[in-house]
Design a protein around this motif. Structure first.
Motif, PDB file in Angstrom:
ATOM      1  N   ALA A   1       0.849  -1.182   0.000  1.00 17.81           N
ATOM      2  CA  ALA A   1       0.000   0.000   0.000  1.00 17.81           C
ATOM      3  C   ALA A   1       0.887   1.235   0.000  1.00 17.81           C
ATOM      4  CB  ALA A   1      -0.904   0.021   1.233  1.00 17.81           C
ATOM      5  N   TYR A   2       0.651   2.124  -0.939  1.00 19.05           N
ATOM      6  CA  TYR A   2       1.312   3.425  -0.928  1.00 19.05           C
ATOM      7  C   TYR A   2       0.535   4.295   0.058  1.00 19.05           C
ATOM      8  CZ  TYR A   2       3.223   7.893  -2.539  1.00 19.05           C
ATOM      9  OH  TYR A   2       3.836   9.114  -2.604  1.00 19.05           O
ATOM     10  N   LEU A   3       1.215   4.745   1.100  1.00 17.70           N
ATOM     11  CA  LEU A   3       0.542   5.520   2.138  1.00 17.70           C
ATOM     12  C   LEU A   3       0.564   7.009   1.821  1.00 17.70           C
ATOM     13  CD1 LEU A   3       1.749   3.864   5.483  1.00 17.70           C
ATOM     14  CD2 LEU A   3      -0.286   3.348   4.119  1.00 17.70           C
ATOM     15  N   ASN A   4      -0.619   7.580   1.648  1.00 19.55           N
ATOM     16  CA  ASN A   4      -0.715   9.029   1.575  1.00 19.55           C
ATOM     17  C   ASN A   4      -0.488   9.610   2.969  1.00 19.55           C
ATOM     18  OD1 ASN A   4      -1.332   8.876  -1.150  1.00 19.55           O
ATOM     19  ND2 ASN A   4      -3.555   8.884  -0.805  1.00 19.55           N
ATOM     20  N   SER A   5      -0.295  10.894   3.057  1.00 18.18           N
ATOM     21  CA  SER A   5      -0.049  11.524   4.346  1.00 18.18           C
ATOM     22  C   SER A   5      -1.332  11.589   5.180  1.00 18.18           C
ATOM     23  CB  SER A   5       0.504  12.943   4.140  1.00 18.18           C
ATOM     24  OG  SER A   5       0.809  13.551   5.375  1.00 18.18           O
ATOM     25  N   GLY A   6      -1.282  11.044   6.392  1.00 22.22           N
ATOM     26  CA  GLY A   6      -2.427  11.069   7.290  1.00 22.22           C
ATOM     27  C   GLY A   6      -3.270   9.809   7.231  1.00 22.22           C
TER      28      GLY A   6
ATOM     29  N   CYS B   1       5.711   9.402   0.696  1.00 17.31           N
ATOM     30  CA  CYS B   1       5.061  10.587   0.149  1.00 17.31           C
ATOM     31  C   CYS B   1       5.849  11.853   0.502  1.00 17.31           C
ATOM     32  CB  CYS B   1       3.614  10.697   0.616  1.00 17.31           C
ATOM     33  SG  CYS B   1       3.392  11.123   2.355  1.00 17.31           S
ATOM     34  N   LYS B   2       5.876  12.797  -0.421  1.00 20.61           N
ATOM     35  CA  LYS B   2       6.682  14.006  -0.261  1.00 20.61           C
ATOM     36  C   LYS B   2       6.259  14.836   0.944  1.00 20.61           C
ATOM     37  CE  LYS B   2       7.803  14.445  -5.181  1.00 20.61           C
ATOM     38  NZ  LYS B   2       7.699  15.305  -6.394  1.00 20.61           N
ATOM     39  N   GLU B   3       4.967  14.812   1.253  1.00 16.62           N
ATOM     40  CA  GLU B   3       4.478  15.596   2.390  1.00 16.62           C
ATOM     41  C   GLU B   3       4.960  15.022   3.717  1.00 16.62           C
ATOM     42  OE1 GLU B   3       2.654  14.097   0.162  1.00 16.62           O
ATOM     43  OE2 GLU B   3       1.528  15.598  -0.992  1.00 16.62           O
ATOM     44  N   GLY B   4       5.343  13.755   3.689  1.00 19.42           N
ATOM     45  CA  GLY B   4       5.775  13.082   4.917  1.00 19.42           C
ATOM     46  C   GLY B   4       4.590  12.438   5.607  1.00 19.42           C
ATOM     47  N   ASN B   5       4.793  11.228   6.096  1.00 22.52           N
ATOM     48  CA  ASN B   5       3.738  10.539   6.840  1.00 22.52           C
ATOM     49  C   ASN B   5       3.870  10.798   8.327  1.00 22.52           C
ATOM     50  OD1 ASN B   5       4.248   8.477   4.296  1.00 22.52           O
ATOM     51  ND2 ASN B   5       2.109   8.558   4.932  1.00 22.52           N
ATOM     52  N   ASN B   6       2.766  10.655   9.041  1.00 23.66           N
ATOM     53  CA  ASN B   6       2.789  10.784  10.481  1.00 23.66           C
ATOM     54  C   ASN B   6       3.523   9.583  11.070  1.00 23.66           C
ATOM     55  OD1 ASN B   6       1.373   9.935  13.208  1.00 23.66           O
ATOM     56  ND2 ASN B   6       1.149  12.159  13.013  1.00 23.66           N
ATOM     57  N   VAL B   7       4.583   9.845  11.823  1.00 26.15           N
ATOM     58  CA  VAL B   7       5.427   8.759  12.319  1.00 26.15           C
ATOM     59  C   VAL B   7       4.642   7.806  13.222  1.00 26.15           C
ATOM     60  CG1 VAL B   7       7.482   8.191  13.678  1.00 26.15           C
ATOM     61  CG2 VAL B   7       7.516  10.139  12.107  1.00 26.15           C
TER      62      VAL B   7
ATOM     63  N   GLY C   1       1.495   7.339  13.141  1.00 30.59           N
ATOM     64  CA  GLY C   1       0.545   6.641  12.291  1.00 30.59           C
ATOM     65  C   GLY C   1       1.186   5.479  11.554  1.00 30.59           C
ATOM     66  N   VAL C   2       2.415   5.691  11.077  1.00 34.10           N
ATOM     67  CA  VAL C   2       3.150   4.620  10.396  1.00 34.10           C
ATOM     68  C   VAL C   2       3.436   3.483  11.372  1.00 34.10           C
ATOM     69  CG1 VAL C   2       5.323   4.006   9.268  1.00 34.10           C
ATOM     70  CG2 VAL C   2       4.184   6.158   8.691  1.00 34.10           C
ATOM     71  N   ARG C   3       3.810   3.841  12.593  1.00 33.68           N
ATOM     72  CA  ARG C   3       4.104   2.822  13.612  1.00 33.68           C
ATOM     73  C   ARG C   3       2.864   1.970  13.890  1.00 33.68           C
ATOM     74  NH1 ARG C   3       5.409   6.024  17.347  1.00 33.68           N
ATOM     75  NH2 ARG C   3       7.647   6.049  16.929  1.00 33.68           N
ATOM     76  N   ASP C   4       1.722   2.608  14.032  1.00 29.68           N
ATOM     77  CA  ASP C   4       0.481   1.868  14.288  1.00 29.68           C
ATOM     78  C   ASP C   4       0.090   0.996  13.096  1.00 29.68           C
ATOM     79  OD1 ASP C   4       0.339   3.059  16.762  1.00 29.68           O
ATOM     80  OD2 ASP C   4      -1.108   4.590  16.165  1.00 29.68           O
ATOM     81  N   ALA C   5       0.278   1.538  11.902  1.00 32.56           N
ATOM     82  CA  ALA C   5      -0.066   0.787  10.693  1.00 32.56           C
ATOM     83  C   ALA C   5       0.834  -0.431  10.534  1.00 32.56           C
ATOM     84  CB  ALA C   5       0.046   1.697   9.469  1.00 32.56           C
ATOM     85  N   LEU C   6       2.117  -0.261  10.829  1.00 33.36           N
ATOM     86  CA  LEU C   6       3.053  -1.376  10.705  1.00 33.36           C
ATOM     87  C   LEU C   6       2.761  -2.452  11.739  1.00 33.36           C
ATOM     88  CD1 LEU C   6       5.510  -2.396   9.149  1.00 33.36           C
ATOM     89  CD2 LEU C   6       6.966  -1.263  10.840  1.00 33.36           C
ATOM     90  N   LYS C   7       2.428  -2.025  12.938  1.00 38.38           N
ATOM     91  CA  LYS C   7       2.070  -2.978  13.988  1.00 38.38           C
ATOM     92  C   LYS C   7       0.830  -3.767  13.581  1.00 38.38           C
ATOM     93  CE  LYS C   7       0.923  -3.261  18.913  1.00 38.38           C
ATOM     94  NZ  LYS C   7       0.699  -2.478  20.167  1.00 38.38           N
TER      95      LYS C   7
ATOM     96  N   TYR D   1      15.392   8.667   6.080  1.00 33.70           N
ATOM     97  CA  TYR D   1      15.763   7.711   7.124  1.00 33.70           C
ATOM     98  C   TYR D   1      15.594   8.289   8.528  1.00 33.70           C
ATOM     99  CZ  TYR D   1      18.825   5.045  10.217  1.00 33.70           C
ATOM    100  OH  TYR D   1      19.327   4.344  11.279  1.00 33.70           O
ATOM    101  N   THR D   2      16.081   9.492   8.728  1.00 32.25           N
ATOM    102  CA  THR D   2      16.019  10.093  10.069  1.00 32.25           C
ATOM    103  C   THR D   2      14.576  10.225  10.550  1.00 32.25           C
ATOM    104  OG1 THR D   2      18.060  11.323   9.667  1.00 32.25           O
ATOM    105  CG2 THR D   2      16.672  12.077  11.472  1.00 32.25           C
ATOM    106  N   ARG D   3      13.685  10.598   9.662  1.00 37.32           N
ATOM    107  CA  ARG D   3      12.281  10.793  10.036  1.00 37.32           C
ATOM    108  C   ARG D   3      11.653   9.514  10.569  1.00 37.32           C
ATOM    109  NH1 ARG D   3       8.214  14.489   8.716  1.00 37.32           N
ATOM    110  NH2 ARG D   3       6.099  13.631   8.800  1.00 37.32           N
ATOM    111  N   TYR D   4      11.970   8.381   9.945  1.00 30.85           N
ATOM    112  CA  TYR D   4      11.306   7.125  10.301  1.00 30.85           C
ATOM    113  C   TYR D   4      12.213   6.161  11.075  1.00 30.85           C
ATOM    114  CZ  TYR D   4       8.077   8.991   6.848  1.00 30.85           C
ATOM    115  OH  TYR D   4       7.224   9.809   6.167  1.00 30.85           O
ATOM    116  N   LYS D   5      13.344   6.641  11.512  1.00 29.95           N
ATOM    117  CA  LYS D   5      14.315   5.781  12.188  1.00 29.95           C
ATOM    118  C   LYS D   5      13.722   5.048  13.389  1.00 29.95           C
ATOM    119  CE  LYS D   5      18.986   5.780  14.174  1.00 29.95           C
ATOM    120  NZ  LYS D   5      18.630   5.005  15.375  1.00 29.95           N
ATOM    121  N   SER D   6      12.928   5.741  14.187  1.00 32.06           N
ATOM    122  CA  SER D   6      12.365   5.118  15.389  1.00 32.06           C
ATOM    123  C   SER D   6      11.440   3.958  15.033  1.00 32.06           C
ATOM    124  CB  SER D   6      11.605   6.154  16.221  1.00 32.06           C
ATOM    125  OG  SER D   6      10.509   6.698  15.492  1.00 32.06           O
TER     126      SER D   6
END
Length: 295
Positions: A60-65, A95-101, A103-109, A127-132
């Motif tokens: 899934a390509y994740l849009n921002s939010g 996505c260029k706008e950046g995803n909510n970190v 939100g990404v963590r919850d989606a991955l879980k 990388y730095t944005r999503y490192k955690s």
């Protein structure tokens, strides 16, 4: 014969499925984007892979939010379509706008708790944005990263992926037997064998800490103040202490090489949990306990 690891969507045209299946150990294809879009090629890929007994992944390509909602849309779309040779879900986080970190963590879980393997795809520059999220990804989740370099269809050692990446997308201008036009190509680059990407089975075997264990100082322990007021030459070892404590205790204290109140508090929790003398100091007993933990 060379092996190819492409990822595709409706933008790519498959001209000969026999050639594709023969050249590619597994297939990655786009399934959804956002909360409404379903890739037109999805049904065909599933049908051809199931018919030809070829492992496949869906992303899934994740849009921002609303990242969790998008992950659920992916699963709802694919749940009744996938078959025996489906390996797992992937979150495309670019996505260029950046995803909510968070939100990404919850989606991955969410996608990692469905009984399938999973992957998270990120861009080298982000990388730095999503490192955690990457550092704390589930055990059954691989890290897929894009770094193109010259982007001329071939891989160059001058442009490697980050350390720890399992799957590296090195060009968007490659070619693959049975497909026309320019294709995204990838390479295996981590510790995971090709079989991990082709076998739907998830290993439940627990493993020990995968990182580097810290070395203790001559006095035998670290305590509050070390790394910034005292023992300033031990920041590297204290970072290793912090990483180790985070892993064992499922915590997220800052890894900064300073044994401050947060590190001492987490060490205290570890001592209480494992029946050690409680003093907030990380020493040989704590290290011995950590070396035995499996997850």
């Amino acid at each position: 014969m060379s092996k190819y690891y492409p990822d595709i969507s409706h933008h790519e045209k498959v001209t000969d499925w026999n050639k594709v299946i023969k050249a590619c150990p597994f297939i990655i294809t786009k399934a959804t984007q956002g909360l409404t879009f379903i890739d037109p090629l999805l049904g065909t890929v599933i049908k051809e892979c199931e018919k030809r007994k070829k492992p496949y992944w869906l992303y899934a390509y994740l849009n921002s939010g609303k990242e969790l909602a998008q992950a659920k849309f992916l699963v709802e779309t694919c749940r009744e379509r996938v078959g025996k040779y489906f390996v797992g879900y992937i979150l495309d986080v670019e996505c260029k706008e950046g995803n909510n970190v968070a939100g990404v963590r919850d989606a991955l879980k969410y996608i990692s708790n469905l009984g399938y393997k999973s992957m998270i795809y990120t861009m080298y520059a982000q990388y730095t944005r999503y490192k955690s999220v990457i550092d704390k990804r589930p055990k059954n989740c691989a890290w897929w990263e894009a770094r193109y370099g010259k982007n001329n269809g071939t891989y160059s050692k001058k442009y490697p992926a980050h350390k720890g990446v399992d799957f590296h997308q090195f060009t968007e201008r490659g070619s693959c037997p049975g497909m026309s036009g320019e294709i995204d190509l990838n390479r295996l680059t981590g510790t995971k064998a090709e079989s991990w990407f082709t076998d739907p089975k998830i290993s439940n075997e627990k493993t020990k800490y995968p990182g580097t264990f810290p070395a203790l100082p001559p006095r035998g322990y670290y305590q509050c103040g070390d790394g910034y007021e005292t023992m300033k030459d031990y920041t590297t070892q204290i970072r290793r202490v912090q990483k180790l404590l985070n892993w064992v205790m499922d915590a997220d204290i800052k890894v900064d090489g300073k044994y401050g109140v947060d590190t001492a508090a987490l060490e205290t929790k570890l001592q209480k949990k494992y029946g050690l003398p409680v003093n907030g100091k990380f020493g040989d007993k704590s290290l011995a306990v950590c070396k035995k933990v499996k997850k």
